[in-house]
Design a protein around this motif. Sequence first.
Motif, PDB file in Angstrom:
ATOM      1  N   SER A  72       5.894  19.905   1.278  1.00  0.00           N
ATOM      2  CA  SER A  72       6.533  19.837  -0.044  1.00  0.00           C
ATOM      3  C   SER A  72       6.212  18.508  -0.706  1.00  0.00           C
ATOM      4  CB  SER A  72       8.051  19.946   0.068  1.00  0.00           C
ATOM      5  OG  SER A  72       8.418  20.779   1.113  1.00  0.00           O
ATOM      6  N   ARG A  73       5.923  18.582  -2.003  1.00  0.00           N
ATOM      7  CA  ARG A  73       5.593  17.369  -2.722  1.00  0.00           C
ATOM      8  C   ARG A  73       6.846  16.629  -3.127  1.00  0.00           C
ATOM      9  NH1 ARG A  73       0.275  18.235  -5.813  1.00  0.00           N
ATOM     10  NH2 ARG A  73      -0.606  19.837  -4.518  1.00  0.00           N
ATOM     11  N   GLY A  74       6.715  15.317  -3.216  1.00  0.00           N
ATOM     12  CA  GLY A  74       7.834  14.490  -3.661  1.00  0.00           C
ATOM     13  C   GLY A  74       7.824  14.326  -5.165  1.00  0.00           C
ATOM     14  N   ARG A  75       8.486  13.299  -5.646  1.00  0.00           N
ATOM     15  CA  ARG A  75       8.709  13.131  -7.071  1.00  0.00           C
ATOM     16  C   ARG A  75       7.436  12.826  -7.832  1.00  0.00           C
ATOM     17  NH1 ARG A  75      12.992   9.362  -8.171  1.00  0.00           N
ATOM     18  NH2 ARG A  75      11.630   8.305  -9.616  1.00  0.00           N
ATOM     19  N   ARG A  76       6.391  12.279  -7.181  1.00  0.00           N
ATOM     20  CA  ARG A  76       5.167  11.920  -7.891  1.00  0.00           C
ATOM     21  C   ARG A  76       4.009  12.812  -7.481  1.00  0.00           C
ATOM     22  NH1 ARG A  76       4.850   8.662 -12.308  1.00  0.00           N
ATOM     23  NH2 ARG A  76       2.894   7.811 -11.553  1.00  0.00           N
ATOM     24  N   LEU A  77       4.274  14.047  -7.110  1.00  0.00           N
ATOM     25  CA  LEU A  77       3.230  14.993  -6.696  1.00  0.00           C
ATOM     26  C   LEU A  77       2.462  14.530  -5.464  1.00  0.00           C
ATOM     27  CD1 LEU A  77       1.691  16.168 -10.083  1.00  0.00           C
ATOM     28  CD2 LEU A  77       3.635  17.070  -8.836  1.00  0.00           C
ATOM     29  N   VAL A  78       3.037  13.643  -4.691  1.00  0.00           N
ATOM     30  CA  VAL A  78       2.403  13.277  -3.424  1.00  0.00           C
ATOM     31  C   VAL A  78       3.274  13.823  -2.297  1.00  0.00           C
ATOM     32  CG1 VAL A  78       1.260  11.228  -4.286  1.00  0.00           C
ATOM     33  CG2 VAL A  78       3.574  11.048  -3.396  1.00  0.00           C
ATOM     34  N   TYR A  79       2.688  13.926  -1.109  1.00  0.00           N
ATOM     35  CA  TYR A  79       3.428  14.471   0.014  1.00  0.00           C
ATOM     36  C   TYR A  79       4.151  13.334   0.703  1.00  0.00           C
ATOM     37  CZ  TYR A  79       0.733  18.500  -1.158  1.00  0.00           C
ATOM     38  OH  TYR A  79       0.197  19.541  -1.857  1.00  0.00           O
ATOM     39  N   SER A  80       5.367  13.050   0.225  1.00  0.00           N
ATOM     40  CA  SER A  80       6.068  11.834   0.648  1.00  0.00           C
ATOM     41  C   SER A  80       6.306  11.774   2.151  1.00  0.00           C
ATOM     42  CB  SER A  80       7.400  11.730  -0.076  1.00  0.00           C
ATOM     43  OG  SER A  80       7.267  12.123  -1.408  1.00  0.00           O
ATOM     44  N   SER A  81       6.663  12.887   2.785  1.00  0.00           N
ATOM     45  CA  SER A  81       6.978  12.836   4.219  1.00  0.00           C
ATOM     46  C   SER A  81       5.815  12.253   5.000  1.00  0.00           C
ATOM     47  CB  SER A  81       7.264  14.232   4.770  1.00  0.00           C
ATOM     48  OG  SER A  81       8.293  14.832   4.060  1.00  0.00           O
ATOM     49  N   GLY A  82       4.605  12.729   4.699  1.00  0.00           N
ATOM     50  CA  GLY A  82       3.434  12.235   5.405  1.00  0.00           C
ATOM     51  C   GLY A  82       3.252  10.741   5.204  1.00  0.00           C
ATOM     52  N   ILE A  83       3.497  10.280   3.978  1.00  0.00           N
ATOM     53  CA  ILE A  83       3.332   8.856   3.690  1.00  0.00           C
ATOM     54  C   ILE A  83       4.329   8.029   4.496  1.00  0.00           C
ATOM     55  CG2 ILE A  83       3.543   7.107   1.878  1.00  0.00           C
ATOM     56  CD1 ILE A  83       2.371   9.130  -0.061  1.00  0.00           C
ATOM     57  N   TYR A  84       5.576   8.501   4.549  1.00  0.00           N
ATOM     58  CA  TYR A  84       6.579   7.755   5.321  1.00  0.00           C
ATOM     59  C   TYR A  84       6.202   7.691   6.799  1.00  0.00           C
ATOM     60  CZ  TYR A  84       9.604   8.007   1.226  1.00  0.00           C
ATOM     61  OH  TYR A  84      10.130   7.881  -0.031  1.00  0.00           O
ATOM     62  N   VAL A  85       5.777   8.835   7.354  1.00  0.00           N
ATOM     63  CA  VAL A  85       5.440   8.856   8.787  1.00  0.00           C
ATOM     64  C   VAL A  85       4.263   7.923   9.060  1.00  0.00           C
ATOM     65  CG1 VAL A  85       4.501  10.300  10.625  1.00  0.00           C
ATOM     66  CG2 VAL A  85       6.377  11.139   9.215  1.00  0.00           C
ATOM     67  N   LEU A  86       3.237   7.994   8.221  1.00  0.00           N
ATOM     68  CA  LEU A  86       2.068   7.135   8.414  1.00  0.00           C
ATOM     69  C   LEU A  86       2.461   5.663   8.338  1.00  0.00           C
ATOM     70  CD1 LEU A  86      -0.946   6.671   8.690  1.00  0.00           C
ATOM     71  CD2 LEU A  86      -1.181   6.976   6.239  1.00  0.00           C
ATOM     72  N   ALA A  87       3.260   5.306   7.339  1.00  0.00           N
ATOM     73  CA  ALA A  87       3.676   3.906   7.191  1.00  0.00           C
ATOM     74  C   ALA A  87       4.440   3.451   8.427  1.00  0.00           C
ATOM     75  CB  ALA A  87       4.524   3.739   5.932  1.00  0.00           C
ATOM     76  N   GLY A  88       5.312   4.314   8.947  1.00  0.00           N
ATOM     77  CA  GLY A  88       6.107   3.958  10.128  1.00  0.00           C
ATOM     78  C   GLY A  88       5.226   3.736  11.347  1.00  0.00           C
ATOM     79  N   LEU A  89       4.301   4.669  11.605  1.00  0.00           N
ATOM     80  CA  LEU A  89       3.433   4.541  12.776  1.00  0.00           C
ATOM     81  C   LEU A  89       2.528   3.327  12.656  1.00  0.00           C
ATOM     82  CD1 LEU A  89       2.454   8.271  13.306  1.00  0.00           C
ATOM     83  CD2 LEU A  89       4.012   6.894  14.673  1.00  0.00           C
ATOM     84  N   VAL A 112       0.836  -1.201   0.000  1.00  0.00           N
ATOM     85  CA  VAL A 112       0.000   0.000   0.000  1.00  0.00           C
ATOM     86  C   VAL A 112       0.874   1.255   0.000  1.00  0.00           C
ATOM     87  CG1 VAL A 112      -1.710   1.305   1.314  1.00  0.00           C
ATOM     88  CG2 VAL A 112      -1.919  -1.168   1.138  1.00  0.00           C
ATOM     89  N   THR A 113       1.940   1.237   0.799  1.00  0.00           N
ATOM     90  CA  THR A 113       2.820   2.408   0.857  1.00  0.00           C
ATOM     91  C   THR A 113       3.424   2.704  -0.508  1.00  0.00           C
ATOM     92  OG1 THR A 113       3.348   1.827   3.130  1.00  0.00           O
ATOM     93  CG2 THR A 113       4.792   3.405   2.056  1.00  0.00           C
ATOM     94  N   LEU A 114       3.937   1.669  -1.161  1.00  0.00           N
ATOM     95  CA  LEU A 114       4.551   1.876  -2.477  1.00  0.00           C
ATOM     96  C   LEU A 114       3.525   2.399  -3.473  1.00  0.00           C
ATOM     97  CD1 LEU A 114       6.972  -1.144  -2.861  1.00  0.00           C
ATOM     98  CD2 LEU A 114       7.524   1.254  -2.454  1.00  0.00           C
ATOM     99  N   ALA A 115       2.309   1.807  -3.452  1.00  0.00           N
ATOM    100  CA  ALA A 115       1.273   2.254  -4.375  1.00  0.00           C
ATOM    101  C   ALA A 115       1.002   3.736  -4.166  1.00  0.00           C
ATOM    102  CB  ALA A 115       0.002   1.448  -4.171  1.00  0.00           C
ATOM    103  N   ASN A 116       0.959   4.177  -2.913  1.00  0.00           N
ATOM    104  CA  ASN A 116       0.650   5.575  -2.649  1.00  0.00           C
ATOM    105  C   ASN A 116       1.783   6.518  -2.985  1.00  0.00           C
ATOM    106  OD1 ASN A 116      -2.044   6.351  -1.324  1.00  0.00           O
ATOM    107  ND2 ASN A 116      -1.588   4.260  -0.669  1.00  0.00           N
ATOM    108  N   LEU A 117       3.009   6.021  -2.872  1.00  0.00           N
ATOM    109  CA  LEU A 117       4.131   6.868  -3.272  1.00  0.00           C
ATOM    110  C   LEU A 117       4.100   7.106  -4.783  1.00  0.00           C
ATOM    111  CD1 LEU A 117       6.998   5.499  -1.008  1.00  0.00           C
ATOM    112  CD2 LEU A 117       5.966   7.754  -0.897  1.00  0.00           C
ATOM    113  N   ARG A 118       3.394   6.247  -5.531  1.00  0.00           N
ATOM    114  CA  ARG A 118       3.275   6.427  -6.983  1.00  0.00           C
ATOM    115  C   ARG A 118       2.280   7.521  -7.350  1.00  0.00           C
ATOM    116  NH1 ARG A 118       5.299   2.179 -10.443  1.00  0.00           N
ATOM    117  NH2 ARG A 118       4.243   3.316 -12.068  1.00  0.00           N
ATOM    118  N   GLY A 119       1.368   7.877  -6.446  1.00  0.00           N
ATOM    119  CA  GLY A 119       0.434   8.970  -6.754  1.00  0.00           C
ATOM    120  C   GLY A 119      -1.000   8.511  -6.820  1.00  0.00           C
ATOM    121  N   VAL A 120      -1.936   9.487  -6.733  1.00  0.00           N
ATOM    122  CA  VAL A 120      -3.310   9.160  -6.388  1.00  0.00           C
ATOM    123  C   VAL A 120      -4.121   8.559  -7.547  1.00  0.00           C
ATOM    124  CG1 VAL A 120      -4.410  11.388  -6.861  1.00  0.00           C
ATOM    125  CG2 VAL A 120      -5.220   9.993  -4.979  1.00  0.00           C
ATOM    126  N   ARG A 121      -3.885   8.971  -8.792  1.00  0.00           N
ATOM    127  CA  ARG A 121      -4.763   8.488  -9.851  1.00  0.00           C
ATOM    128  C   ARG A 121      -4.535   7.008 -10.142  1.00  0.00           C
ATOM    129  NH1 ARG A 121      -4.485  10.303 -15.944  1.00  0.00           N
ATOM    130  NH2 ARG A 121      -2.358   9.858 -15.309  1.00  0.00           N
TER     131      ARG A 121
END
Lengths: 624, 624
Positions: B348-365, B155-164
Motif C-alpha cells: 500500500s502506498r503512503g501519503r506521497r505515493l511511495v511505499y512507506s513501509s518498505g522505506i521504514y524497514v530499510l532505514a531501520g535495517l 536520505v530517508t526523509l527525502a525518499n518519503l517525499r517521493g521519487v521525482r
Amino acid sequence: MTVSLADLLLGRPLQSKEERAERCGPGAGVAIFGLDALSSAAYGPEAALTLLIPLGAAGLAYMLPISASIIALMAIVYFSYRQTVEAYPTGGGSYTVARQNLGPMAGLLAAAALMIDYVLTAAVGISAGIGALVSAVPRLEQHTLALCLVTLVIVTLANLRGVREVGALFLVPTYLFIGGLLGTIALGLVKALGSGGHPVAVAAPSALPAQTGVLSAWLLLQAFSNGCTAMTGVEAVSNGVRAFREPVVKSAQRTLTVIIAILAVMLAGIAYLTRAYHIGATAPGQPGYNSVLSQLVAAVAGKHAFYYVTMASILLILALSANTAFADFPRLCRAVAEDAYLPHSFASRGRRLVYSSGIYVLAGLCAFLLILFGGVTDRLIPLYAVGAFLAFTLSQAGMVMHWKRSRKRQARASMLVNGLGATATAMTVAVVIVAKFVQGAWVTVLLIPALIVLMWSVRRHYDGVAVEIASAAPLDVTRLKPPLVVVPIRAWDKVAEKALRFGLEISPDVRVVHVRSEEDTEDLRRRWPELAKVPATRAGLAAPELVVISSPYRYVISPILEYVLDLERKHPEREVAVLIPEMVERHWYHYLLHNQRAQWLKALLLLRGDQRINVISVPWHLRG
Amino acid sequence: MTVSLADLLLGRPLQSKEERAERCGPGAGVAIFGLDALSSAAYGPEAALTLLIPLGAAGLAYMLPISASIIALMAIVYFSYRQTVEAYPTGGGSYTVARQNLGPMAGLLAAAALMIDYVLTAAVGISAGIGALVSAVPRLEQHTLALCLVTLVIVTLANLRGVREVGALFLVPTYLFIGGLLGTIALGLVKALGSGGHPVAVAAPSALPAQTGVLSAWLLLQAFSNGCTAMTGVEAVSNGVRAFREPVVKSAQRTLTVIIAILAVMLAGIAYLTRAYHIGATAPGQPGYNSVLSQLVAAVAGKHAFYYVTMASILLILALSANTAFADFPRLCRAVAEDAYLPHSFASRGRRLVYSSGIYVLAGLCAFLLILFGGVTDRLIPLYAVGAFLAFTLSQAGMVMHWKRSRKRQARASMLVNGLGATATAMTVAVVIVAKFVQGAWVTVLLIPALIVLMWSVRRHYDGVAVEIASAAPLDVTRLKPPLVVVPIRAWDKVAEKALRFGLEISPDVRVVHVRSEEDTEDLRRRWPELAKVPATRAGLAAPELVVISSPYRYVISPILEYVLDLERKHPEREVAVLIPEMVERHWYHYLLHNQRAQWLKALLLLRGDQRINVISVPWHLRG
C-alpha cells in the motif's frame, strides 16, 4: 492460552477485585516509603562534603554545624507531616493539600515541583547506587552510564508488576542497609570514644587534598544547600497514606516516625565519624572516585565481608530508592489527571493495577537525565533540592490554611507547627535557589512555569470540549431514518457474508462495494444475483445493491473513500454506516499481516467525513 | 488547514491522479538508477586495493588484471540486462524474472538475495560517502558513525517525499561527480602519457607500506571478490523500467548503456592511474585514513578548488547512492507482498505515493548495520557481493528459461547471451562465498534461508486464512434480527445524544449503560424519563433502557465489558452492537487527550467477545 512475553515480565493481569490485597503495614511501609528518605543519607552528606573539598582537612570541621541545621530542619518538617497524615487519611500529597487550601494555581505549582522532584529522585537514587558499586569495584567505573540504565530498566519492570511484590523484593536490602550503616556508626562511635576521639582507620580513607580555597559564608550556604538533599523523600508517607493497612493513620504515623528517627541518627553519625576518621569526598566522575560511605565503612570495619555486604545493600537500596518515585509519580499524575490537568490516560490503571502511563513517562524522563549527565550524581544534585523544598513549603502553607478554617480545639497549635514548617522550608528554597542557581537550579526555575502552562492548557482543552458538547435538551427523535450501509468487500467469502448479514440487520439500504483491479479474473457482477440478490428478495428483504469500482493501479482505499464521501454528500439527511471486517488474531505478530488497510480506511473515513459517517467493526476470529 | 510537521518534512499528501507526473526520462534516469552503479567506482577499487596493502608497492601491479576481469564480467552482464529490459517492459526485477520462469522458490531466493543487497547498498553508500568526507576533513574522523546516521535520516526523509523530487535533488551532484572523476582521469592520462608513464603527483599520496605479505592466488581471488562490489547496482534500471517516460524500453536501455559505459571508463582509469601515481589503500577505520579517490584527485589536480568540489560530489553521490536502494527495496517488497509473501501493508502506498513501509524497514535495517559496524565501509564489503551476484545469476537463469519457451526468431541467440551471463555471475557467487566466507559472507549465507522461511510462513498464513474464510454458498438470510445495541455514556451531552440517535436508527433494542462512581452527584436515573424515555415513546419508538452500574473505584472499562459479554452470553442468537463515540481532533497531539478509553474498550470487546460483538465508532468532530 499461551503465556505471552508481557505476562512473563509483568505478571499476569490482575482483576480489579484483587486491589485490597495490595496494601501494606508499617514493616513493609518503611521499605516502600522510606527507601528514598533513608537512602538520601548516602548522597546528602557526600554532596555537602564535595563542596568542602577545596578546604582540605579543615573543611571536615564544618560538617557538624551543617548536619545539625539539616537535622533541626528535618525535625520541624517531621512534626508538620505528622499533622498532614492525620488531616488527610486518604492521602495528603503536597498537590492535594495545596490545591484544596490555597487554590488551583498553588496546586499546579506544587504538582510541577513534585514531578521534577520525583524524576530527580529516581535519577539520583540510581546514579548514587551505581556510585557505591564503582567505589567497591573500581574497574566498573567506565561503565557507569550503562549500569545506571540497566538498573532503571529493572526498577521500571518491577514497578509495572505492582506495588506489593515490589515491597517484598525491597524488604531485605532496606533492613540490611539500616543494620549495616547503624552498625558501622555504633562500632565507629565505640572506637572513637575509646581512643579519645582519634580512632585509627582499619582501611585508610583517600588522602585529603591540600587546601586550595578559602572559607566563606557563600561556600557554607552552598554546602548546606547540597546537604539538604539528604531530606528529600520524607514526604512520601503522607502521599501514600491510602496504601497502609488499618488503622491507616496510626500505621502511617508510626512508619514516618521510624524513618525520620533512623535518618537523623545516620546524618549525625556520619558527620561525627567523617571528622573523627578524616574522611573527605573524592572528585566525582573521575577515576579514583570513592564514595564517602565506602571510605567510612572501610575505615571503621575494614574491607572484609561486612564492608561488601554493607556496600551491596547501599547499592541495592540506593538504586531501588528510585522506587519511591516510581510509587509516587504515577499517583501524583493520577491525582492531577483526575482534575483534568493531565490526559485522562494517567488516571487509568494498567494490567497490574498500577498507573502504567505515569511509570512509562517517569522511566523515559529519568533515562533522559541519566544520559544527559552521564550518570554522575554530583551533576544532578543542583537541580534536585528546589523542587522538593518548594513542595514541602506549599504543603505546609496549605496546612496552615487548613487549620485556620478548622474549628477543632487544637487548631491554633497545629497551625503554629505547620506555620513554622512552611517558614523554614520556604527559607531553604530561597537559599537553595540563590546558592545553586548557576549550577543547575535555573533549570528547575524555568521548568516549573513551563509545566504549569502545559497542565493549564490541558485543562483548558478539556473545559472547552465540555462546553462544546454540553446539552440540557432532551433526546431529539425527529428525522430518524435507517442509515445507508456500505459494505466494502474484496471477494465473496465468509467474512463478506457475515458483514453483509449484519448490514441487512440494521438497514434496508445496503450497498456492497467491490474494487476491481485489472488482474481480478472473477467478475462478481455475474454471480451477484445468485449469491445475494435472489436469496434476499426471496426472504422478503430489500436486495443489497452491488457497486463495482474499477481501479487500474490496485488502489483500494481511495476509491472506497471517495464513494462513501460522495454518498454522504448526496444524502444530506442520512447517516452513513461503513462496515469493516476486522481479523482478530491469536498471536500479536499476526496483526502485522492483517487489518492495516482496515485501520487506514477507518481513520480516513472518520477524519475526512463530517459527523455522519459511522464506522462499524465486524470481528472475524481466526481459528488459525 | 494548518501545515503540520509531517507536511513540512514529507510534502503535502499526493492524490493518486498525480502518479503519471512522477515518471522520468534518461537524463534524470542516470541520476536515479545510476547513482548506485556509478558510485560503486568509489569503493569497489578501494576494496580490492585494501586487500593488496600487505603487498606494498608491488600490489598495485595486480589492479590492472583484476579491473580488466571485472569490466569483462560487467560487459557480459550489460548485454544480459539489455535483453531483460526489452522482455519485461513493466519492470523485470530478478524476483519477477526468477519467479515467472524458474518457480516460486527461485523467486524467494532472488527476493532474499536482493533484500540483503539493497540494505547493504544503502549502508555501504552512506558509509563510503562519509569515508570521502573524513578523507577531505580528517578531524571529522571520530564522528564517522554519527555523520552516517544523520545522512541516513536525510536520505530517508527525502525518499518519503517521493521519487521525482528526489531525482531533481540528485541531478547536480551526479553530473558533478561524473564530470569530476572523468575530468581527473582525462587529466591524469594526459600527464601520465606526457611523462612517459611516470607522472609527478601534485599533492603526494600516502606513503605505501613495506611489503609484509606474499602474493598468492588466494589473495588475488579475495581482491577480485571485493572489487566485484564495483558492479553492484547495475540491475537497478531493469527493476525500474516502469518509472521511465515513453518510449519506455528505449529510454531504459539508453540509460543502462550510458551508466555502464561511464562505469567501465572509471574503473579502467582508476586502475591505470593508481599504478601510475603509486596510490594504495590506507588502513580503514584508523586515524590517517585517506580514501583512494581522495589521494588520486589530489595527486592529479592538487588540493585546490577542483579537489574539494570533486570530493563534495563524491560525498554527495555516495551518500545519496543509497537512494537506489530506497527506490528499489520498497518496489521489491511491494512485488513480493502482492504475491502474499510479505504483509499486505508493503503493497500500500503512503501519503506521497511511495511505499512507506518498505522505506521504514530499510532505514531501520540500514541503521542497525551502520551501528553494528561503526560506519566503516570495509567491514560491510564482505557481506555485500554475495546477494548482488546471486540475484544477477537467478535473473539471467530465469531469462534463459524465458527464451527457451519463447517462439521469437532470435530467441536462441538471446538465450546464449543470458546463459553466458548466468554462468559468469554464478561462478562469481561461488568465488565470493569461498573467498569471503570467514570475513562475513557466512552472514549472508545464513540470512538468505532465514528470509525465505519467513516469507514462506507469511504466505502459508495468508493461504490458511483464505481457506478458512472461503465460501461458495450464497447469502444465508435466515435468523436475521436487529442487533442488541449498547450505548455506553459518561453523562448526558451532545455526544451521548448523537450516539443514542444512531442506536435508535438501527435497532429497537437499545440499552444505554452508565457507569456511576461514588463522586457523581447527578443521578441520571432521575432525569432519564424526561431526557429520553418520554420523547421516544411519544414518537412511537421503543424507549431506550437505562442501565446504571456502580463502580466504587472509578473503573469504567471493565464494568462495561462485563455487561456486554454477559448480554452476549444471554442472547446466543443475537448480534450485539456497541456504540463508542470517538473524538475527531484538529491537532494530532490532541489525540493524547481523548479516545484512550474508547480504544481500550474497543480492543477488549473485539478480543474477548466471540464473533457476535460488533463495535460502532460514532465520530464527534471537535470544533475547538
